[in-house]
Design an enzyme around this catalytic site. Structure first.
Site, PDB file in Angstrom:
ATOM      1  N   LYS A 288      -9.773   0.115  11.140  1.00  0.00           N
ATOM      2  CA  LYS A 288      -9.948  -1.119  10.356  1.00  0.00           C
ATOM      3  C   LYS A 288     -10.253  -2.321  11.254  1.00  0.00           C
ATOM      4  O   LYS A 288     -10.525  -3.415  10.775  1.00  0.00           O
ATOM      5  CB  LYS A 288      -8.702  -1.397   9.513  1.00  0.00           C
TER       6      LYS A 288
ATOM      7  N   ASP B 258       3.444  -4.401   8.173  1.00  0.00           N
ATOM      8  CA  ASP B 258       2.242  -3.587   8.025  1.00  0.00           C
ATOM      9  C   ASP B 258       1.039  -4.519   8.229  1.00  0.00           C
ATOM     10  O   ASP B 258       0.671  -5.280   7.340  1.00  0.00           O
ATOM     11  CB  ASP B 258       2.228  -2.955   6.630  1.00  0.00           C
TER      12      ASP B 258
ATOM     13  N   HIS C  20       0.872  -1.187   0.000  1.00  0.00           N
ATOM     14  CA  HIS C  20       0.000   0.000   0.000  1.00  0.00           C
ATOM     15  C   HIS C  20       0.909   1.236   0.000  1.00  0.00           C
ATOM     16  O   HIS C  20       2.030   1.181   0.522  1.00  0.00           O
ATOM     17  CB  HIS C  20      -0.832  -0.059   1.290  1.00  0.00           C
TER      18      HIS C  20
ATOM     19  N   CYS D   5      -4.841   2.501  -3.520  1.00  0.00           N
ATOM     20  CA  CYS D   5      -3.555   3.001  -2.983  1.00  0.00           C
ATOM     21  C   CYS D   5      -2.436   1.994  -3.178  1.00  0.00           C
ATOM     22  O   CYS D   5      -1.598   1.780  -2.283  1.00  0.00           O
ATOM     23  CB  CYS D   5      -3.673   3.378  -1.507  1.00  0.00           C
TER      24      CYS D   5
ATOM     25  N   GLN E 102      -4.148  -4.668   7.326  1.00  0.00           N
ATOM     26  CA  GLN E 102      -5.201  -5.547   6.789  1.00  0.00           C
ATOM     27  C   GLN E 102      -5.189  -6.930   7.429  1.00  0.00           C
ATOM     28  O   GLN E 102      -6.051  -7.751   7.106  1.00  0.00           O
ATOM     29  CB  GLN E 102      -5.051  -5.701   5.268  1.00  0.00           C
TER      30      GLN E 102
END
Ligand code: PLP
Length: 412
Positions: free
Chosen positions: A232, A206, A129, A370, A209
């Site tokens: 999220k 990261d 991303h 993104c 998600q």
């Protein structure tokens, strides 16, 4: 029993989400399939926010009065919840930030920048991303150090062997997503971390998600840094988490200066507090931290493994129902992928898919998500993306399939 045959009671879960419940009642019930962009909020999170503002609110750390201490306790309790949620060794390793993006920027600026010299490098992957690309590019600017990118195959599986070759003794940091927001690929983060550590490189995961879908365990992964966003994981916007190992954080200079992060200030010399305060300059999003902790508690109560299993069932139904649709191509077919379903429809622009579905009250996302470098690799302008949360149902997946069949007929 739930509608997917597991012990998970999705109707009960939906009842916890007022917006989902209310918008599902109308003549044209909303089907929300955009949780990868942001999740809806359970009542308990909204109540945690309002209760905090209505009963416990004051600025933290600086006040000697009762209310300030109560608010400080709530904020630090939230930090302990965050520690438990990611399985950090201690709460001080958990820094509250605005979002995953700010977490990456903090590490890029405070950890990486000063180490980037000619000959040094940073390793990313093709599926990142922009939040895990641009901060590194900004840190690299003018340093003479190099950006290296690990390839993926056409399914969206990371080339682990290439990762092992691109990471070397000059790698300052290897930063990669745990779960791709476009492909749903779940990267072997523990393995990648071990490979990078063997070469002496630090690792940032990261988890923006991943955290909505599976248990995050930094002790097991062994990573040096990990970031996630509150919004999220069914929590508020404006709050996120940066996990970092104490021994690394202690050697990092502050990212921002200001109140609450100092021990003493004079015009001659300023000294800083220890961790985590040193990295939380100014008044933080106190209520946000409390709200994110409520969301973490809630997810744990529902059960991360239950959420993962429920969403896996939705994903396989989605694949089963959408596969026969003429011209539909699933983008991202890595084995064991998470509940993110990107696709293209032959002859229909992703934005048109999004607009047509919206007319049927189905909310999905369309575009480059993104992840422009990934789109370039895939040679497509964008995808349509349905993403699932703990409140989605098999019936909603079926509605998506029916609506897509209508679109195909319209464009035929
Ligand atoms: N990383 C990934 C994989 C994402 O999908 C996103 C947002 O969609 C981010 C990072 C950035 O999250 P935020 O905008 O909350 O900082």
């Amino acid at each position: 029993m739930s509608d997917n045959g597991t012990a998970y009671d999705v109707a009960k879960v939906r009842a916890d989400f007022p917006l989902i419940e209310n918008l599902a009642k109308g003549a044209k019930p909303l089907v929300y399939l955009d949780s990868a962009a942001s999740t809806q909020k359970p009542r308990i999170v909204v109540e945690a926010l309002s209760d905090f503002y209505l009963k416990d609110y004051a600025n933290i750390h600086r006040g000697v009065h009762f209310l300030s201490q109560k608010a400080t306790d709530a904020y630090e309790k939230a930090r302990e919840t965050a520690r438990r949620f990611v399985n950090a060794r201690e709460a001080a390793e958990c820094i509250f930030v605005r979002n995953a993006t700010e977490g990456v920027n903090l590490v890029a600026s405070s950890y990486a920048k000063s180490r980037l010299k000619p000959g040094a490098n940073i390793v990313l992957t093709t599926m990142e991303h922009h939040a895990n690309i641009v901060p590194w590019q900004m840190a690299l600017e003018g340093t003479g150090a190099e950006l290296r990118v690990v390839p993926i195959d056409s399914r969206g599986v990371l080339d682990v062997e290439a990762f092992g070759k691109l990471v070397d003794e000059n790698t300052v940091i290897a930063a990669f997503s745990y779960v791709s927001n476009v492909l749903g690929t779940v990267n072997p983060v523990k393995k990648l971390t071990a490979i990078a550590h063997d070469k002496g490189a630090k690792v940032l995961v990261d988890a923006a998600q991943a955290a909505p879908h599976r248990k995050i365990d930094v002790a097991d992964i062994g990573c040096d840094f990990l970031v996630l966003s509150g919004h999220k994981i069914y929590g508020p916007t404006g709050i996120g988490l940066l996990y970092a190992k104490r021994e690394i954080l202690e050697k990092m200079p502050p990212y921002q200066g200001g109140g609450d992060m100092i021990l003493t200030v004079s015009f001659e010399k300023t000294t800083y507090k220890g961790i985590p305060d040193r990295f939380e300059a100014g008044t933080p999003h106190i209520a946000g931290a409390v709200g994110m902790a409520a969301a973490m508690d809630y997810m744990e109560r529902i059960g991360l493994a239950n959420i993962e299993a429920h969403e896996a069932a939705l994903l396989s139904r989605c694949r089963e129902k959408l596969a026969p649709i003429p011209g539909l191509k699933e983008i991202g077919t890595a084995p064991g992928k998470a509940a993110v379903f990107s696709f293209t429809l032959e002859g229909v622009h992703p934005h048109d898919i999004g607009t047509f579905l919206d007319a049927d009250n189905i909310a999905i996302r369309a575009g480059h998500h993104c992840a422009e470098p990934l789109m370039k690799f895939l040679k497509i302008p964008g995808t349509a993306r349905a993403s699932f949360g703990m409140y989605n149902t098999a019936e909603e997946v079926d509605k998506l399939a029916t609506a897509l069949e209508k679109i195909v007929k319209f464009f035929a």
